[in-house]
Each structure stands twice: as C-alpha cells, then as structure tokens.
Design a protein around this motif. Structure first.
Motif, PDB file in Angstrom:
ATOM      1  N   GLU A 134       0.602  -1.048  -0.157  1.00  0.00           N
ATOM      2  CA  GLU A 134       0.098   0.031  -0.210  1.00  0.00           C
ATOM      3  C   GLU A 134       0.823   1.456   0.024  1.00  0.00           C
ATOM      4  O   GLU A 134       0.451   2.091  -0.679  1.00  0.00           O
ATOM      5  CB  GLU A 134      -1.030  -0.080   1.311  1.00  0.00           C
ATOM      6  CG  GLU A 134      -2.513   1.590   1.314  1.00  0.00           C
ATOM      7  CD  GLU A 134      -3.186   0.894   2.874  1.00  0.00           C
ATOM      8  OE1 GLU A 134      -3.099   1.852   2.845  1.00  0.00           O
ATOM      9  OE2 GLU A 134      -2.481   0.051   2.791  1.00  0.00           O
TER      10      GLU A 134
ATOM     11  N   HIS B 178      -7.851   7.684  -7.956  1.00  0.00           N
ATOM     12  CA  HIS B 178      -9.205   7.569  -8.036  1.00  0.00           C
ATOM     13  C   HIS B 178     -10.332   8.207  -7.924  1.00  0.00           C
ATOM     14  O   HIS B 178     -10.402   9.516  -7.343  1.00  0.00           O
ATOM     15  CB  HIS B 178      -8.858   7.093  -7.100  1.00  0.00           C
ATOM     16  CG  HIS B 178      -8.724   7.302  -5.610  1.00  0.00           C
ATOM     17  ND1 HIS B 178      -9.784   7.769  -5.284  1.00  0.00           N
ATOM     18  CD2 HIS B 178      -7.899   7.001  -4.879  1.00  0.00           C
ATOM     19  CE1 HIS B 178      -9.260   7.234  -3.981  1.00  0.00           C
ATOM     20  NE2 HIS B 178      -8.238   6.967  -3.577  1.00  0.00           N
ATOM     21  N   ASN B 179     -11.226   8.451  -8.693  1.00  0.00           N
ATOM     22  CA  ASN B 179     -12.812   9.168  -8.682  1.00  0.00           C
ATOM     23  C   ASN B 179     -13.650   8.711  -7.115  1.00  0.00           C
ATOM     24  O   ASN B 179     -14.896   8.675  -7.077  1.00  0.00           O
ATOM     25  CB  ASN B 179     -14.320   8.019  -9.654  1.00  0.00           C
ATOM     26  CG  ASN B 179     -12.883   8.957 -10.906  1.00  0.00           C
ATOM     27  OD1 ASN B 179     -12.473   9.667 -10.844  1.00  0.00           O
ATOM     28  ND2 ASN B 179     -12.975   8.022 -12.127  1.00  0.00           N
ATOM     29  N   ASP B 180     -12.791   8.365  -6.062  1.00  0.00           N
ATOM     30  CA  ASP B 180     -14.036   7.935  -5.049  1.00  0.00           C
ATOM     31  C   ASP B 180     -14.003   9.159  -4.168  1.00  0.00           C
ATOM     32  O   ASP B 180     -15.600   9.164  -3.445  1.00  0.00           O
ATOM     33  CB  ASP B 180     -12.501   7.114  -3.511  1.00  0.00           C
ATOM     34  CG  ASP B 180     -12.500   5.387  -4.070  1.00  0.00           C
ATOM     35  OD1 ASP B 180     -13.504   5.112  -4.719  1.00  0.00           O
ATOM     36  OD2 ASP B 180     -11.953   5.482  -2.887  1.00  0.00           O
ATOM     37  N   ALA B 181     -13.515  10.481  -4.198  1.00  0.00           N
ATOM     38  CA  ALA B 181     -13.764  11.624  -3.635  1.00  0.00           C
ATOM     39  C   ALA B 181     -15.549  11.843  -4.513  1.00  0.00           C
ATOM     40  O   ALA B 181     -16.060  12.789  -3.821  1.00  0.00           O
ATOM     41  CB  ALA B 181     -12.576  12.948  -3.907  1.00  0.00           C
TER      42      ALA B 181
ATOM     43  N   VAL C 237     -17.388  10.139  -6.418  1.00  0.00           N
ATOM     44  CA  VAL C 237     -18.065   9.355  -6.129  1.00  0.00           C
ATOM     45  C   VAL C 237     -19.049   9.539  -3.930  1.00  0.00           C
ATOM     46  O   VAL C 237     -20.114  10.234  -4.073  1.00  0.00           O
ATOM     47  CB  VAL C 237     -18.748   8.166  -5.229  1.00  0.00           C
ATOM     48  CG1 VAL C 237     -19.494   6.585  -4.997  1.00  0.00           C
ATOM     49  CG2 VAL C 237     -17.960   7.141  -7.156  1.00  0.00           C
ATOM     50  N   ARG C 238     -18.172  10.291  -3.176  1.00  0.00           N
ATOM     51  CA  ARG C 238     -18.914  10.819  -2.012  1.00  0.00           C
ATOM     52  C   ARG C 238     -19.757  11.955  -2.387  1.00  0.00           C
ATOM     53  O   ARG C 238     -20.150  12.123  -1.495  1.00  0.00           O
ATOM     54  CB  ARG C 238     -17.513  10.723  -1.443  1.00  0.00           C
ATOM     55  CG  ARG C 238     -16.522   9.505  -0.671  1.00  0.00           C
ATOM     56  CD  ARG C 238     -17.477   8.365  -0.490  1.00  0.00           C
ATOM     57  NE  ARG C 238     -16.651   7.166   0.191  1.00  0.00           N
ATOM     58  CZ  ARG C 238     -16.938   5.877  -0.909  1.00  0.00           C
ATOM     59  NH1 ARG C 238     -17.777   5.895  -2.120  1.00  0.00           N
ATOM     60  NH2 ARG C 238     -16.193   4.917  -0.407  1.00  0.00           N
TER      61      ARG C 238
ATOM     62  N   GLN D 260     -22.796  11.250  -3.172  1.00  0.00           N
ATOM     63  CA  GLN D 260     -23.691  11.168  -2.480  1.00  0.00           C
ATOM     64  C   GLN D 260     -24.395  11.659  -1.491  1.00  0.00           C
ATOM     65  O   GLN D 260     -25.603  11.394  -1.187  1.00  0.00           O
ATOM     66  CB  GLN D 260     -22.555   9.418  -1.872  1.00  0.00           C
ATOM     67  CG  GLN D 260     -23.086   8.216  -2.491  1.00  0.00           C
ATOM     68  CD  GLN D 260     -22.130   7.245  -1.769  1.00  0.00           C
ATOM     69  OE1 GLN D 260     -20.891   7.967  -1.316  1.00  0.00           O
ATOM     70  NE2 GLN D 260     -22.039   6.737  -2.313  1.00  0.00           N
TER      71      GLN D 260
END
Length: 114
Positions: free
Chosen positions: A38, A83-86, A88-89, A92
């Motif tokens: 990681e 990445h696109n996690d932010a 997406v959050r 939401q």
C-alpha cells in the motif's frame, strides 16, 4: 496491504516485473510483490533507486514517502493517479441533501416492502 520500510544504508531498489528487487552491496537480498504493498517509506540518504522505480510504484497505486534520514521528517510524497472515490462521495452527499430525491426513494422503498 502492507507498508515496506526501507531504512538500510547502501540499499538499491530495482523493479523486476511486478515486484521490487532489493540489493545490498550489489547482491540481491529479496523481492517484494507490488500487489502486496500500500505504501513504501524510504528513510536514508544512501538508498538508491531511479525514476523508473517511482513510476512503477505510482502506476501500481503504491504511495511512496521519503523521510529525512536524520529527523524522520517528511520530505516528499509520490502518489499514483487520482481515483474517483472523492467524486462518488460528493455525489452521494449531494443526493442526501436533495429532499425530492430522498422522499421519492423512501416512498419507493416502503412500497417495495409492502
């Protein structure tokens, strides 16, 4: 996911396919598969690696932290592509604030359960 700490003097890091190859005094001492990592922490001014190693780590999504050899202070961080996690959050959170969407979703959920 693991953290690899490289803190030995006269250590050289090379890439070997999908792994890091570690050399001490010119002799290969081991390998570490990139998929297990990681992050990599490098502390010491005697650790040798080239930009190809940093590129391979970044491509594999492994964060690399360079620390000062004397005071363990962060000097640099190398990260891979975002990445696109932010995103997406945030999307939401926007939906939760949308009263019309929440009312329709709750109504549909109750009707489905009935």
């Amino acid at each position: 996911m693991a953290t690899l700490v490289l803190d030995r003097s006269q250590l050289e890091v090379r890439t070997d396919g999908d792994a890091l190859a570690l050399y001490e005094a010119g002799v290969r001492s081991g390998t570490v598969p990139l998929m297990l990592l990681e992050r990599v922490v490098i502390q010491g001014s005697q650790t040798r690696l080239d930009s190809g190693v940093l590129l391979r780590l970044a491509e594999a999504g492994v964060a690399t932290l360079l620390l000062s050899p004397r005071v363990s202070r962060r000097v640099a961080i190398v990260l891979g592509p975002a990445h696109n996690d932010a995103a997406v959050r945030l999307a939401q959170a926007g939906r939760v604030m949308d009263v019309a969407f929440c009312s329709a979703w709750a109504r549909d959920m109750v009707l489905a359960k009935l």
